[in-house]
Design a protein around this motif. Sequence first.
Motif, PDB file in Angstrom:
ATOM      1  N   GLN A  88      26.761  35.575  40.198  1.00 33.50           N
ATOM      2  CA  GLN A  88      27.128  35.789  39.540  1.00 33.50           C
ATOM      3  C   GLN A  88      27.149  37.297  39.342  1.00 33.50           C
ATOM      4  O   GLN A  88      25.570  37.941  39.966  1.00 33.50           O
ATOM      5  N   PHE A  89      27.641  38.526  39.178  1.00 32.12           N
ATOM      6  CA  PHE A  89      27.422  39.586  39.200  1.00 32.12           C
ATOM      7  C   PHE A  89      27.820  40.144  37.812  1.00 32.12           C
ATOM      8  O   PHE A  89      28.904  40.140  37.472  1.00 32.12           O
ATOM      9  N   HIS A  90      27.184  41.336  37.216  1.00 28.55           N
ATOM     10  CA  HIS A  90      27.002  42.429  36.270  1.00 28.55           C
ATOM     11  C   HIS A  90      27.706  43.713  35.985  1.00 28.55           C
ATOM     12  O   HIS A  90      28.542  44.170  37.301  1.00 28.55           O
ATOM     13  N   GLY A  97      21.214  39.878  33.161  1.00 31.57           N
ATOM     14  CA  GLY A  97      21.394  39.161  31.928  1.00 31.57           C
ATOM     15  C   GLY A  97      20.497  37.988  31.147  1.00 31.57           C
ATOM     16  O   GLY A  97      18.881  37.972  32.007  1.00 31.57           O
ATOM     17  N   ASP A  98      20.274  37.247  30.495  1.00 36.57           N
ATOM     18  CA  ASP A  98      18.972  36.399  30.049  1.00 36.57           C
ATOM     19  C   ASP A  98      19.740  35.386  30.893  1.00 36.57           C
ATOM     20  O   ASP A  98      20.176  35.464  31.381  1.00 36.57           O
ATOM     21  N   ASP A 116      20.718  41.859  39.979  1.00 35.71           N
ATOM     22  CA  ASP A 116      20.292  42.944  39.640  1.00 35.71           C
ATOM     23  C   ASP A 116      20.894  43.723  40.916  1.00 35.71           C
ATOM     24  O   ASP A 116      19.970  44.118  41.565  1.00 35.71           O
ATOM     25  N   CYS A 117      21.632  44.537  40.505  1.00 34.32           N
ATOM     26  CA  CYS A 117      22.413  45.480  41.337  1.00 34.32           C
ATOM     27  C   CYS A 117      21.054  46.388  41.536  1.00 34.32           C
ATOM     28  O   CYS A 117      20.418  47.471  40.770  1.00 34.32           O
ATOM     29  N   GLY A 185      31.684  44.014  38.016  1.00 35.91           N
ATOM     30  CA  GLY A 185      31.281  42.655  38.504  1.00 35.91           C
ATOM     31  C   GLY A 185      32.043  42.074  38.866  1.00 35.91           C
ATOM     32  O   GLY A 185      31.880  41.340  40.390  1.00 35.91           O
ATOM     33  N   GLY A 186      33.593  42.318  38.604  1.00 37.99           N
ATOM     34  CA  GLY A 186      34.758  42.478  39.203  1.00 37.99           C
ATOM     35  C   GLY A 186      35.029  42.158  40.301  1.00 37.99           C
ATOM     36  O   GLY A 186      35.328  41.767  41.527  1.00 37.99           O
TER      37      GLY A 186
END
Length: 319
Positions: A88-90, A97-98, A116-117, A185-186
């Motif tokens: 997953q990417f933010h 995230g949590d 975390d980037c 993230g996309g």
Amino acid sequence: MPLIDMPLEQLKKYEGINPRPDDFDAYWDRALKEMKAVDPNVELVKAKFQVPFAECYDLYFTGVRGARIHAKYVKPVHTEGKHPAVVQFHGYTGNAGDWNDKLNYAALGFSVVSMDCRGQGGTSEDPGGVKGTTHQGHIIRGLDDHEDRLAFRDIFLDCAQLAGIVMELPEVDPDRVGAMGGSQGGALTIACAALEPRIKRLAPVFPFLSDYRRVWEMDMAKDAYSELRTYFRHHDPQHVREEEVFKRLGYIDIQYLAPRVRGEVLMAVGLMDTICPPSTQFAAYNKITAPKQLEIFPDFGHEHLPGFNDKAMMFLSKL
């Protein structure tokens, strides 16, 4: 319906206008070679947060230029043999995230890793050290240095490197790994699957970092893209270097990485998106040659798209 961009029929044919550097493929082949030469020195540290059906870890690895990258890793405990995983990417400036928002996929029997980037809202390191401005954003960081020093080059490589690390974990089936994320993230989902083509399924939502010149010409260099305007105002106020600047940004333009994607794609776009204009997203989607499906939300912008998370989960659950 109101329009902020091209009509849908034109969007479906749009191919983007940002210039593509002549050595684009050589650039990324060289970058991948550098990444693969790095000893990642992977470390797993058990987290304080734990649940009965999964184990939670802080995962650390060394990326290019010596940065120590952090991700959250959740591993289901009641599975037999190797199981699937999702990376997953933010969003831009955010973090992993949590822990609790990763448990839905863990409950399905997935390992989940969320990165975390570097240099953004999490704890991943950013070594910095580029020539030129670092003011206000990662799109322009390294723009006045050698093209290998562009910040998003290193972030894209972190994504691919992490996916490869996940595939090598003893509990993960390397043939059943997916990727997902929205906005930045996309974009990172597409970049990850392009640079680590073993990603089998990917679910990007309104991807960022595509077709920079189109953003500029639409006068939408604001919000997430505001650093483009800031850069020109401070460092090229008469746009003497405009062609050079956009061509260099072409190295980190996901529309030109998109043809490398081999996994099956489920992507979502809102046609009222004023943060990442729809045409920029279509520029990337239209270049994907792998099996793909686009979910269109005519009345929605850069926001929650009702029902898409459920569709993405069903899509990824087929792993």
